[in-house]
Every structure is written in C-alpha cells, then in structure tokens.
Design a protein around this motif. Structure first.
Motif, PDB file in Angstrom:
ATOM      1  N   ARG A   1      44.942 -16.466  -2.381  1.00 14.44           N
ATOM      2  CA  ARG A   1      44.454 -15.546  -3.199  1.00 14.44           C
ATOM      3  C   ARG A   1      43.173 -15.786  -4.184  1.00 14.44           C
ATOM      4  N   SER A   2      43.280 -17.153  -4.698  1.00 17.79           N
ATOM      5  CA  SER A   2      42.503 -17.552  -5.380  1.00 17.79           C
ATOM      6  C   SER A   2      41.872 -18.932  -5.418  1.00 17.79           C
ATOM      7  N   GLY A   3      42.301 -19.594  -4.049  1.00 16.66           N
ATOM      8  CA  GLY A   3      41.981 -20.800  -4.003  1.00 16.66           C
ATOM      9  C   GLY A   3      42.934 -21.861  -4.591  1.00 16.66           C
ATOM     10  N   ARG A   4      42.791 -23.138  -4.554  1.00 16.33           N
ATOM     11  CA  ARG A   4      43.581 -24.147  -5.041  1.00 16.33           C
ATOM     12  C   ARG A   4      43.413 -24.473  -6.476  1.00 16.33           C
ATOM     13  N   THR A   5      42.182 -24.017  -7.100  1.00 16.32           N
ATOM     14  CA  THR A   5      41.772 -24.388  -8.335  1.00 16.32           C
ATOM     15  C   THR A   5      41.552 -23.320  -9.308  1.00 16.32           C
ATOM     16  N   GLY A   6      41.994 -22.025  -8.961  1.00 19.44           N
ATOM     17  CA  GLY A   6      41.542 -20.670  -9.637  1.00 19.44           C
ATOM     18  C   GLY A   6      42.869 -19.820  -9.702  1.00 19.44           C
ATOM     19  N   CYS A   7      42.905 -18.728 -10.063  1.00 20.61           N
ATOM     20  CA  CYS A   7      44.011 -17.942 -10.370  1.00 20.61           C
ATOM     21  C   CYS A   7      43.298 -16.325 -10.259  1.00 20.61           C
ATOM     22  N   PRO A   8      44.104 -15.262 -10.461  1.00 21.71           N
ATOM     23  CA  PRO A   8      43.705 -14.072 -10.452  1.00 21.71           C
ATOM     24  C   PRO A   8      42.575 -13.737 -11.507  1.00 21.71           C
ATOM     25  N   GLU A   9      42.777 -14.286 -12.425  1.00 18.40           N
ATOM     26  CA  GLU A   9      41.890 -14.206 -13.648  1.00 18.40           C
ATOM     27  C   GLU A   9      40.686 -14.894 -13.742  1.00 18.40           C
ATOM     28  N   HIS A  10      40.865 -16.427 -13.077  1.00 14.25           N
ATOM     29  CA  HIS A  10      39.795 -17.237 -13.203  1.00 14.25           C
ATOM     30  C   HIS A  10      39.369 -17.821 -11.673  1.00 14.25           C
ATOM     31  N   GLN A  11      38.468 -16.949 -11.025  1.00 15.04           N
ATOM     32  CA  GLN A  11      38.240 -17.329  -9.900  1.00 15.04           C
ATOM     33  C   GLN A  11      37.312 -18.823  -9.903  1.00 15.04           C
ATOM     34  N   PRO A  12      37.486 -19.532  -9.007  1.00 15.48           N
ATOM     35  CA  PRO A  12      36.893 -20.816  -8.839  1.00 15.48           C
ATOM     36  C   PRO A  12      35.618 -20.641  -8.199  1.00 15.48           C
ATOM     37  N   THR A  13      34.498 -21.294  -8.369  1.00 12.85           N
ATOM     38  CA  THR A  13      33.151 -21.311  -8.005  1.00 12.85           C
ATOM     39  C   THR A  13      33.145 -21.927  -6.414  1.00 12.85           C
ATOM     40  N   ALA A  14      33.943 -22.941  -6.336  1.00 15.46           N
ATOM     41  CA  ALA A  14      34.205 -23.544  -5.281  1.00 15.46           C
ATOM     42  C   ALA A  14      35.691 -23.776  -4.900  1.00 15.46           C
TER      43      ALA A  14
END
Length: 208
Positions: free
Chosen positions: A183-196
């Motif tokens: 959904r949003s990678g290992r270091t993000g969440c739906p509100e804070h998408q990671p840049t990488a």
C-alpha cells in the motif's frame, strides 16, 4: 483496522490468511498493537488493557502503578486516585508509545537495530514457552510501560522473525504501524507516502 480472521481482530494486520501465522497464539501481538493503535486515555482504560491482555492470560501480575522514564508513577486499580491527573497519564502513555514505535522504526532496514529484542531476553521480559522453540512475554509490574509493551512485540518477533522482516511497515513521518508494504511501502502510510520505498527481507537469525 483490519481483521486477520473472523475470530481475532488485530489492528493493521493484513486480511490475507497466508500472511498471518495461525499455528501459534498471536495474542501478544494483538495486545501490543491495541496499545499503540488505541492508547488508553484513562487509568481505568489502562488497567483494563493490562487485565485483558496481560493479567488474565497469566503473563504478569496485576500492576498497582505504571511508570515511564522520568515520569511520576501513575496508580492503577484500588490504588488509583478518585480523579487521576489525565494530563499526566496521557503524557506517560504517549512517552511509552513513542519509545515503542521508535524502537520498531529502528528495527526496520537499513538500521535493523534489534537491541530491544536482546534487552527483553537479557532482562527476563520474555522467556521460552512450553515448546522450547517458542517465546512468550513475561514482564514484571515494576517494568517501564514501554518495556512491557515492547516485550509483547519482542515475543512475537522472536517467534515470527521472517514475518516481521517481510511485512512490518513503520511510517517514518508519523510512526504508524502497518503490515501491508504494497500500500505505502515499508516506510510510509496512506497519509505519508515515502519518496523511496525500502523493501528488504533479511535472513532470519536463530533465536537467542
């Protein structure tokens, strides 16, 4: 909040049965996620969390107080004040929650800092269960609140290291926990998408 199956509701765990080990008790993980997802907002709520997730299952004695770092002790149960300081309790719970989430964030690659696992073992907050290959939490009532919660995470990680290595996600912005990297990678969440996105599965190390 998502359900692992029809009998056990575990916040943020994926619904796909294959992603959730079901051959051993995962209630320690449920207890830990319940604390970080819905932090107790009163002494009564915190006492209820202890009773349901730690005292009733026989994981620890009923605590008469909780503490965290340099905070004052907050009494629970019969020892609690008629009108406990909600601000003080909130600050204590949030301090504990922040330390727990920060420890899990550091556990993520590339840092892969798992010192909290070694500390839980060395300081006796987890122990071997009846099956020598499994671990269970056994915190003491005098332990810091954050150490008690970390013991719940530690037991599940020691039992299912590869699961956590593959699916544990902790947002680097808000420290939200999830178990669905798609959904949003290992270091993000739906509100804070990671840049990488960092997607690394480490080889499981044998339990200490």
């Amino acid at each position: 909040m998502r359900q692992a199956d029809s009998h056990t509701s575990i916040p943020t765990l994926p619904a796909t049965p294959s992603l959730v080990a079901r051959d051993h008790d995962r209630r320690a993980l449920l207890a830990a996620l319940t604390f970080v997802d819905k932090p107790p907002e009163s002494a009564a709520a915190l006492a209820s969390w202890f009773e349901k997730h730690l005292v009733a299952p026989g994981r620890m004695r009923r605590p008469t107080y909780v503490t965290e770092g340099f905070s004052k002790q907050v009494a629970l149960g019969l020892h609690a004040a008629a009108d406990p300081d909600e601000v003080e309790l909130h600050e204590l719970v949030e301090a504990a929650r922040f330390r727990v989430l920060s420890s899990l964030r550091a556990f993520m690659p590339p840092a892969a800092d798992d010192r909290f696992l070694a500390a839980a073992i060395d300081e006796g907050r987890v122990r071997r269960a009846g099956d020598a290959a499994l671990w269970e939490p056994c915190p003491r009532e005098e332990d810091l609140l954050s150490d008690i919660v970390l013991s719940l995470f530690a037991a599940d990680i020691l039992n299912y290291r590869e699961f956590h290595d593959a699916y544990l996600c902790v947002c680097k912005t808000c420290l939200r926990i999830d178990f669905d990297p798609s959904r949003s990678g290992r270091t993000g969440c739906p509100e804070h998408q990671p840049t990488a996105t960092v997607s690394v599965m480490r080889r499981s190390r044998p339990p200490l």
